[in-house]
Scaffold this motif. Structure first.
Motif, PDB file in Angstrom:
ATOM      1  N   LEU A   1      21.194  45.837  56.018  1.00  0.00           N
ATOM      2  CA  LEU A   1      22.305  46.350  56.816  1.00  0.00           C
ATOM      3  C   LEU A   1      21.839  46.818  58.188  1.00  0.00           C
ATOM      4  O   LEU A   1      22.575  46.699  59.176  1.00  0.00           O
ATOM      5  N   PHE A   2      20.617  47.343  58.272  1.00  0.00           N
ATOM      6  CA  PHE A   2      20.080  47.732  59.579  1.00  0.00           C
ATOM      7  C   PHE A   2      20.028  46.535  60.518  1.00  0.00           C
ATOM      8  O   PHE A   2      20.455  46.610  61.678  1.00  0.00           O
ATOM      9  N   PHE A   3      19.517  45.411  60.045  1.00  0.00           N
ATOM     10  CA  PHE A   3      19.434  44.220  60.897  1.00  0.00           C
ATOM     11  C   PHE A   3      20.800  43.604  61.140  1.00  0.00           C
ATOM     12  O   PHE A   3      21.035  43.002  62.190  1.00  0.00           O
ATOM     13  N   PHE A   4      21.725  43.761  60.181  1.00  0.00           N
ATOM     14  CA  PHE A   4      23.064  43.198  60.357  1.00  0.00           C
ATOM     15  C   PHE A   4      23.798  43.876  61.517  1.00  0.00           C
ATOM     16  O   PHE A   4      24.497  43.219  62.294  1.00  0.00           O
ATOM     17  N   PHE A   5      23.642  45.179  61.650  1.00  0.00           N
ATOM     18  CA  PHE A   5      24.373  45.919  62.666  1.00  0.00           C
ATOM     19  C   PHE A   5      23.713  45.855  64.041  1.00  0.00           C
ATOM     20  O   PHE A   5      24.156  46.547  64.958  1.00  0.00           O
ATOM     21  N   GLN A   6      22.701  45.019  64.219  1.00  0.00           N
ATOM     22  CA  GLN A   6      22.111  44.841  65.541  1.00  0.00           C
ATOM     23  C   GLN A   6      23.066  44.121  66.486  1.00  0.00           C
ATOM     24  O   GLN A   6      23.051  44.358  67.687  1.00  0.00           O
ATOM     25  N   GLY A   7      23.905  43.228  65.945  1.00  0.00           N
ATOM     26  CA  GLY A   7      24.940  42.600  66.765  1.00  0.00           C
ATOM     27  C   GLY A   7      24.405  41.808  67.934  1.00  0.00           C
ATOM     28  O   GLY A   7      24.580  42.193  69.099  1.00  0.00           O
ATOM     29  N   LEU A   8      23.749  40.681  67.644  1.00  0.00           N
ATOM     30  CA  LEU A   8      23.144  39.879  68.712  1.00  0.00           C
ATOM     31  C   LEU A   8      24.156  39.050  69.487  1.00  0.00           C
ATOM     32  O   LEU A   8      23.857  38.586  70.581  1.00  0.00           O
ATOM     33  N   SER A   9      25.318  38.831  68.928  1.00  0.00           N
ATOM     34  CA  SER A   9      26.386  38.086  69.604  1.00  0.00           C
ATOM     35  C   SER A   9      27.692  38.447  68.917  1.00  0.00           C
ATOM     36  O   SER A   9      27.699  38.908  67.774  1.00  0.00           O
ATOM     37  N   THR A  10      28.790  38.241  69.612  1.00  0.00           N
ATOM     38  CA  THR A  10      30.090  38.531  69.018  1.00  0.00           C
ATOM     39  C   THR A  10      31.144  37.649  69.663  1.00  0.00           C
ATOM     40  O   THR A  10      31.273  37.617  70.894  1.00  0.00           O
ATOM     41  N   TRP A  11      31.889  36.933  68.827  1.00  0.00           N
ATOM     42  CA  TRP A  11      32.936  36.060  69.363  1.00  0.00           C
ATOM     43  C   TRP A  11      34.206  36.834  69.696  1.00  0.00           C
ATOM     44  O   TRP A  11      35.185  36.241  70.157  1.00  0.00           O
ATOM     45  N   GLN A  12      34.220  38.158  69.480  1.00  0.00           N
ATOM     46  CA  GLN A  12      35.385  38.949  69.855  1.00  0.00           C
ATOM     47  C   GLN A  12      35.409  39.244  71.350  1.00  0.00           C
ATOM     48  O   GLN A  12      36.392  39.764  71.867  1.00  0.00           O
ATOM     49  N   LYS A  13      34.322  38.929  72.043  1.00  0.00           N
ATOM     50  CA  LYS A  13      34.252  39.120  73.476  1.00  0.00           C
ATOM     51  C   LYS A  13      34.123  37.766  74.156  1.00  0.00           C
ATOM     52  O   LYS A  13      34.041  36.730  73.511  1.00  0.00           O
ATOM     53  N   THR A  14      34.099  37.793  75.481  1.00  0.00           N
ATOM     54  CA  THR A  14      33.902  36.552  76.222  1.00  0.00           C
ATOM     55  C   THR A  14      32.460  36.081  76.053  1.00  0.00           C
ATOM     56  O   THR A  14      31.571  36.871  75.698  1.00  0.00           O
TER      57      THR A  14
END
Length: 752
Positions: A683-696
């Motif tokens: 979960l620690f590595f999951f929440f790093q958030g390297l990219s997100t399609w919710q933004k441009t």
């Protein structure tokens, strides 16, 4: 309808040759620039001059519509090409030699012979003289030799119902002009080729400068068709204000666009790719070796595999051995169905008595009265249904993501897919092979879990075949259909997560989460089935509920970001569904929808919410949180609800197990501890958030980070590694948690 017929003969892409009337051999000094001016079409004669150097004579006929410039660089100029610029009154045409054209997947093709037709701007009168200039330059340290040819285009103006032939290549496109005669409103332009390949494009464009006549821009304007042997386009006069149009024919660099074969390109064999692949295989194949070692060391007591030490005998109460031996064997399956049991009136009455009996406790024996053959069929449906779902779900998913990746490779648009671009390692046609490879653990560990279940089922069936009292009367009833479904779901999660990471974006997010919902739901069903084997949900109703969850996930992502109405409706449905499920579990399926339902719901709220502050209280607070905060990532929010419910149920099961004076054996205890630790790191590595399609795309790239493992894997890849191990460990906990009851009679095992 009038008809205009053209006949084209396509030559080899790399070896085409076109005859020309005039050749000028021009030596070009390094760094020098030559300019060539030519009298353009008109009624008078024309002449040309070359500077610096001798004159290159050229005479133009009284009227010429099309002028073509052909260049052939004779010296090797790959690193420092020769640049040619043709400047006209209303257009500029430029190209370098060797000419570089790109095919599919951005592959480069170099051409030494280049030929272009100059654009024909509109003139006020036939007597107007137009000039064009050819600028030649190079940065080469050596002299560059080239041939420059200027020729007249025969039959530049097409005529209705007249056929003629011409040559075209990828670096030598052709286009011609057609003018609508009086009284003609539409024509059909036909192009035929004497050979199927190379692949070509026919385009219809308005009379404008510049003309888009290269493979990489021919589709920008107008109408176009790809062709192998034939193409035909109907053109209407009303679509062209000038009452004329260009017919452009371009040969493509590759034949795949027309169905031809793709050239073979060897895959990269860089050391970093080999090392990363061996690393993945080494990690997950070690679990296979560890499983075999534990099976040998513990004699099968932990995982149900054959071993050295036999299981201890089961202490049975006074039972008739004749009755035990007379029970039907597992292999004597008949057409008996689950409903055959419930349609008998006396059995229905017996169920109501058992499930609501007034005594100190309810035992597993009270809820394990159905025929084993009936339940075996019931729970096998879970596996066959999820296998069917997997096939029909995965095939279109694979097709879609391949299309996405192809579009990215062909267009070069890097905003389509939300990669971690600072750690994206391409391989072949895949843009981020590392994100795909890291999902291998789900597949390998899911397969390992299926093999463990298979071996345990074989051992259990052999015990039933020999009328083993322990298998018949002791422990939690063994049903393996849900376990097979869980293993299959874990493998599918790996496959679909890999598909999602081929091109992660807004439109395919559900590929990565759909089977996560499945896994969470199946785990909760398995926990409930352990103590309630007779009254567990059927596969059809369970998968229907999961389908509704996935439906809300999609709707929430598409419409729920700023939609208050959606969040209100979802919260109400969430609370009502949870209350109905709580009522179903509290009364063990023995309730009806009648006038007494409000009283029963209030009773459940009082017992579970007021007295124990458990399930419904948590659900109401969770729904209120979603309604107030409205998380941007609705899919993850919904998945978090499922996982939190699973963890709460898991904790409740373990607590009740310990309160019932049951114990946890060594292997499940180790699995619980190790799995909890691995889940924490995952979960620690999951929440790093390297990219997100919710933004441009630009905002998403602000979160990109460099690789942190073997210069190949990023934080999200490590999440894949750890979460697959944690899920496998969680499955093992479910499988082995009640092994301490294998020698306890079922009428002494509590239901909770």
């Amino acid at each position: 309808m009038s008809l205009c017929c053209l006949c084209a003969r396509a030559l080899s892409v790399l070896h085409a040759a076109v005859p020309f009337a005039l050749v000028c051999m021009l030596p070009l000094q390094s760094g020098a620039q030559s300019r060539f001016s030519l009298l353009s079409p008109g009624t008078g004669g024309g002449g040309g001059s070359l500077w610096p150097g001798p004159a290159c004579p050229f005479s133009s006929p009284p009227q010429t519509e099309g002028v073509r410039v052909t260049v052939n660089v004779l010296s090797e100029q790959k690193e420092t090409p020769v640049l040619f610029v043709m400047r006209q009154k209303e257009a500029v045409v430029s190209f370098q030699v060797p000419l570089i054209l790109r095919g599919l997947y951005q592959r480069k093709y170099l051409y030494q012979d280049v030929s272009r037709t100059l654009c024909q701007p509109q003139t006020k009168s036939e007597l107007e003289t137009q000039f064009f200039y050819v600028d030649v330059s190079t940065l080469s340290a050596r002299n560059a030799s080239y041939q420059l040819r200027v020729t007249r285009v025969e039959n530049f103006v097409l005529r209705t119902n007249e056929r003629f032939s011409f040559n075209a290549t990828a670096a030598q496109p052709q286009y011609f002009k057609y003018m609508f005669p009086e009284g003609v409103d539409s024509v059909i332009v036909k192009v035929t080729s004497g050979m199927a390949f190379p692949c070509s494009v026919m385009s219809i464009q308005d009379i404008l400068c510049p003309v888009y006549d290269l493979d990489n821009n021919v589709a920008f304007i107008g109408m176009y068709q790809t062709m192998t042997k034939k193409a035909a386009i109907t053109v209407q006069k009303k679509d062209f204000p000038s009452n004329s149009f260009y017919v452009v024919v371009v040969v493509k660099t590759e034949d795949q666009a027309c169905g031809g074969s793709l050239h073979y390109y060897p895959l990269s064999t860089a050391t970093v790719y080999i090392r990363a692949t061996l690393f993945c295989l080494g990690i997950f194949l070690s679990f296979y070796l560890l499983t075999l070692f534990i099976a040998w060391l513990w004699g099968g007591g932990g995982l149900g595999l054959p071993g050295l030490t036999p299981a201890p005998p089961c202490a049975l109460a006074d039972r008739s051995l004749e009755n035990m031996a007379s029970r039907p064997r597992l292999d004597s399956l008949s057409s008996v169905e689950e409903d055959d049991y419930d349609t008998l009136a006396d059995i229905e009455s017996d169920k109501n008595v058992i499930r609501t009996k007034v005594c100190q406790y309810l035992s597993v024996a009270d809820l394990a009265r159905k025929d084993k053959r009936v339940l075996r069929k019931k729970y096998q449906i879970y596996f066959w249904n999820i296998a069917t779902i997997a096939v029909f779900y995965a095939l279109p998913v694979i097709q879609l993501v391949i299309t996405y990746q192809t579009v990215v490779n062909v267009t070069g648009n890097q905003d389509i897919c939300y990669y971690n671009f600072l750690c994206a390692h391409p391989l072949g046609n895949l843009s981020a092979f590392n994100n795909i490879l890291s999902n291998l653990g789900y597949v390998l560990l899911g397969l390992l879990f299926l093999l463990i279940i298979l071996q345990r089922e074989i051992s259990y069936n052999r015990a039933l075949m020999r009328n083993d009292m322990q298998a018949l009367e002791c422990g939690i009833p063994k049903h393996f259909g849900l376990f097979y479904a869980m293993g299959t779901a874990l493998m599918m999660e790996g496959l679909l997560s890999a598909c999602y990471h081929v091109c992660p974006n807004y439109t395919n997010f559900q590929f990565d989460t759909s089977f996560m919902y499945m896994i969470a739901g199946l785990c909760m069903l398995k926990l409930y089935q352990k103590r309630h084997p007779d009254i567990n949900a059927s596969a059809y109703s369970a998968y229907a509920c999961l389908a509704i969850v996935i439906f809300f996930s999609v709707v929430g992502v598409v419409f729920g970001k700023e939609n208050t109405v959606f969040w209100i409706v979802f919260s109400i449905i969430h609370i009502i569904a949870t209350l109905l499920l709580s009522t179903q579990l509290y009364y063990m399926g023995r309730w009806k929808l009648d006038s007494g339902i409000p009283r029963r719901i209030l009773h459940v709220l009082y017992t579970d919410c007021v007295r124990q502050c458990s399930g419904p209280m948590y659900v109401v607070s969770d729904a209120a949180y979603g309604l107030v905060v409205r998380p941007n990532d609705f899919a993850s929010y919904l998945l978090a609800i499922g996982i939190c419910n699973l963890l709460l149920y898991f904790a409740f099961y373990i607590i009740m197990k310990l309160r019932s004076s049951e114990r946890i054996k060594l292997i499940p205890l180790l699995c619980i501890i190790c799995t909890s630790v691995v889940w924490g790191f995952a979960l620690f590595f999951f929440f790093q958030g390297l990219s997100t399609w919710q933004k441009t795309p630009a905002e998403s790239r602000q979160h990109n980070r460099d690789c942190i493992l073997l210069s190949f894997f990023d934080d999200h890849d490590i999440w894949h590694f750890l979460s697959s191990i944690a899920m496998f460990g969680s499955f093992l906990v479910l499988l082995t948690l009640d092994d301490d009851l294998d020698c306890v009679q079922r009428d002494k095992i509590y239901v909770f």
